[in-house]
Design a protein around this motif. Structure first.
Motif, short mmCIF file in Angstrom:
data_model
loop_
_atom_site.label_atom_id
_atom_site.label_comp_id
_atom_site.label_asym_id
_atom_site.label_seq_id
_atom_site.Cartn_x
_atom_site.Cartn_y
_atom_site.Cartn_z
N ARG A 91 -9.22 10.30 -0.61
CA ARG A 91 -10.53 10.02 -0.82
C ARG A 91 -10.44 7.83 -0.37
O ARG A 91 -11.90 8.08 -0.29
CB ARG A 91 -11.06 10.05 -2.72
CG ARG A 91 -10.41 11.85 -2.58
CD ARG A 91 -11.54 12.16 -1.72
NE ARG A 91 -11.49 13.47 -2.06
CZ ARG A 91 -12.13 14.43 -3.64
NH1 ARG A 91 -13.23 13.34 -4.11
NH2 ARG A 91 -12.02 15.63 -4.00
N THR A 92 -9.35 7.57 0.25
CA THR A 92 -9.55 6.20 0.46
C THR A 92 -10.67 6.25 1.45
O THR A 92 -10.59 6.73 2.71
CB THR A 92 -8.20 5.52 0.54
OG1 THR A 92 -7.50 5.76 -0.65
CG2 THR A 92 -8.02 4.03 0.98
N GLU A 93 -11.53 5.44 1.40
CA GLU A 93 -12.05 4.79 2.67
C GLU A 93 -11.52 3.81 3.01
O GLU A 93 -10.78 3.01 2.76
CB GLU A 93 -13.67 4.03 2.14
CG GLU A 93 -14.46 5.36 1.60
CD GLU A 93 -15.66 4.83 0.96
OE1 GLU A 93 -16.19 3.59 0.60
OE2 GLU A 93 -16.56 6.07 0.12
N VAL A 98 0.82 5.20 0.69
CA VAL A 98 -0.49 6.44 0.74
C VAL A 98 0.16 7.35 0.17
O VAL A 98 1.62 8.06 0.77
CB VAL A 98 -0.23 6.36 2.82
CG1 VAL A 98 -1.07 7.28 3.07
CG2 VAL A 98 -0.86 4.78 3.13
N ALA A 101 0.77 -1.34 -0.16
CA ALA A 101 0.45 -0.15 -0.88
C ALA A 101 1.07 1.13 -0.13
O ALA A 101 2.18 1.25 0.68
CB ALA A 101 -1.45 -0.05 0.84
N THR A 150 -7.06 -1.04 4.98
CA THR A 150 -6.22 -0.96 3.47
C THR A 150 -4.87 -0.94 4.26
O THR A 150 -4.15 -1.41 3.39
CB THR A 150 -6.86 0.60 2.85
OG1 THR A 150 -8.03 0.07 2.20
CG2 THR A 150 -6.15 0.41 1.77
N CYS A 151 -4.63 -0.35 4.95
CA CYS A 151 -3.07 -0.26 5.06
C CYS A 151 -2.09 -1.67 5.65
O CYS A 151 -1.86 -2.45 5.77
CB CYS A 151 -2.76 0.89 5.58
SG CYS A 151 -2.50 2.41 4.91
N CYS A 196 -3.45 4.13 -1.92
CA CYS A 196 -4.20 5.90 -1.25
C CYS A 196 -3.79 6.68 -1.48
O CYS A 196 -2.72 7.42 -1.86
CB CYS A 196 -3.62 5.13 0.19
SG CYS A 196 -3.66 3.68 0.60
N HIS A 197 -5.45 7.42 -0.49
CA HIS A 197 -4.84 8.80 -0.80
C HIS A 197 -5.80 9.49 0.08
O HIS A 197 -6.91 8.99 0.58
CB HIS A 197 -5.35 9.53 -2.37
CG HIS A 197 -6.20 8.78 -3.13
ND1 HIS A 197 -7.88 8.89 -3.49
CD2 HIS A 197 -6.56 7.66 -4.25
CE1 HIS A 197 -8.14 8.13 -3.30
NE2 HIS A 197 -7.58 7.65 -4.49
N LEU A 216 -9.01 3.85 5.58
CA LEU A 216 -7.69 3.64 4.58
C LEU A 216 -6.52 3.25 6.27
O LEU A 216 -5.82 2.05 5.78
CB LEU A 216 -7.27 5.30 4.80
CG LEU A 216 -5.56 5.20 4.97
CD1 LEU A 216 -5.75 5.36 3.53
CD2 LEU A 216 -5.20 6.99 5.17
N THR A 254 -1.78 -0.88 -4.13
CA THR A 254 -2.70 -0.43 -3.60
C THR A 254 -2.43 0.95 -3.77
O THR A 254 -1.60 1.13 -2.28
CB THR A 254 -3.61 -0.72 -2.42
OG1 THR A 254 -3.90 -2.37 -2.80
CG2 THR A 254 -5.10 -0.14 -1.92
N ARG A 302 -0.51 9.97 -3.85
CA ARG A 302 -0.36 9.82 -5.37
C ARG A 302 -0.49 10.74 -6.07
O ARG A 302 -0.61 11.55 -7.23
CB ARG A 302 -1.99 9.86 -5.81
CG ARG A 302 -2.92 10.87 -5.24
CD ARG A 302 -4.44 10.38 -5.68
NE ARG A 302 -5.23 11.31 -4.96
CZ ARG A 302 -6.67 11.14 -5.42
NH1 ARG A 302 -7.10 10.48 -6.85
NH2 ARG A 302 -7.57 12.60 -4.60
#
Ligand code: NAP
Length: 278
Positions: free
Chosen positions: A188-190, A161, A159, A195-196, A185-186, A192, A183, A163
């Protein structure tokens, strides 16, 4: 948790540089560092780059212009540096002041001297997985840190974080070239954190002081901190709260002393490669 120190990686790159320099038969490549204004972070990067070139036995010269230089005047100066045969490579410190059209400069810079991968030609090569150009040094530095520490990338969940075109996006492409499953991430990432946490390798390039803590890191994750920020007490810090990862992450890069030291080493290697390709 193991601290992945940038100095050891930089020393390995220095060996590459020495090997490549042999092919120049005594000619010493020269870097031009181009700066507009006196921003503290630019000055600090410039000092670091000058020191690194010197310690790697390379030449460097700073070209500094006033903050209020006009677009026209800066372009004239920049074109002269770009055409100067004594200069093998250019590092342009960015962002430039608003009156200067940065996109024009990206098109003006000779891709063969564009050591930090800002020209459309070099960026396109990074996105195409073509390694004949120059990738942005910081993005490449992250790959160097991982490889130098024998951290496998093929098939791994990574991941990133951030962009930006400077770090997050080109780095994601370089990771993809190494067959990682990336992946990006930014803001707007839901979910976060979740995901991380899923990532085996987590790269923080958000520019937010200590935003990444243990709740973002999966068990045994490798965490790479690209951030260079100043904390509440005015101290240099990364995007990662390094101490909080103890007991969760397996390895992490410190700030200072991590990716930053490798970035200037990659810049030095790019400089020698540019001189060799002349
Ligand atoms: P940038 O242009 O400001 O981009 C930051 C990126 O992070 C953006 O894509 C942004 O998302 C994302 N982001 C910001 N806050 C976030 C949050 N709370 N949650 C999720 N995503 C978030 O910064 P940059 O130029 O890429 O630089 C990033 C960091 O790296 C900075 O600290 C910079 O100083 C450092 N840096 C270090 C080196 C080095 O050699 N070590 C070199 C260059 C930069 P959006 O796109 O949605 O806004």
């Amino acid at each position: 948790m193991i601290a992945l120190k940038g100095a050891a990686v930089s020393a390995k790159i220095k060996e590459d540089v020495e090997r490549l320099l042999a092919g120049l038969h005594g000619r010493i490549p020269k870097l031009a560092i181009v700066r507009v204004g006196e921003r503290p972070d630019d000055l600090s990067y410039e000092r670091g780059a000058l020191k690194k070139m010197e310690s790697f036995g390379l030449q460097a010269e700073s070209f500094a212009f006033p903050e209020n230089i006009t677009d026209e005047a800066f372009k004239k100066e920049f074109k002269a540096i770009n055409l100067n045969k004594d200069i093998d490579g250019i590092l342009l410190l960015r962002p430039l002041p608003k009156q200067i059209n940065e996109t024009d400069i990206e098109h003006i810079i000779d891709p063969c001297k564009d050591l930090d991968g800002i020209s459309p030609e070099n960026i396109a090569k990074v996105f195409a997985g073509d390694d004949t150009g120059f990738a942005p040094c910081t993005a490449e530095a992250v790959i160097e840190v991982l490889k130098a520490n024998d951290i496998a990338l093929s098939g791994k969940r990574v991941a990133v974080v951030g962009r930006s075109m400077v770090v997050g996006r080109p780095l994601s492409m370089l990771l993809l070239k190494e067959h990682a499953t990336v992946t990006i991430c930014h803001t707007r990432t839901e979910n976060l954190e979740e995901t991380c946490r899923q990532a085996q390798i987590l790269v923080a390039a958000a520019g937010r002081a200590k935003m990444i803590n243990a709740s973002f890191a999966g068990e045994g994750a490798v965490v790479i901190d690209v951030g260079i920020n100043v904390d509440k007490d005015g101290k240099l810090c990364g995007d990662v709260d390094f101490d909080s990862l103890e007991g969760t992450a397996s390895m992490a890069t410190p700030v200072p002393g991590g990716v930053g030291a490798v970035t200037t080493a990659v810049l030095a290697r790019h400089l020698v490669m540019a001189a060799l390709a002349k």
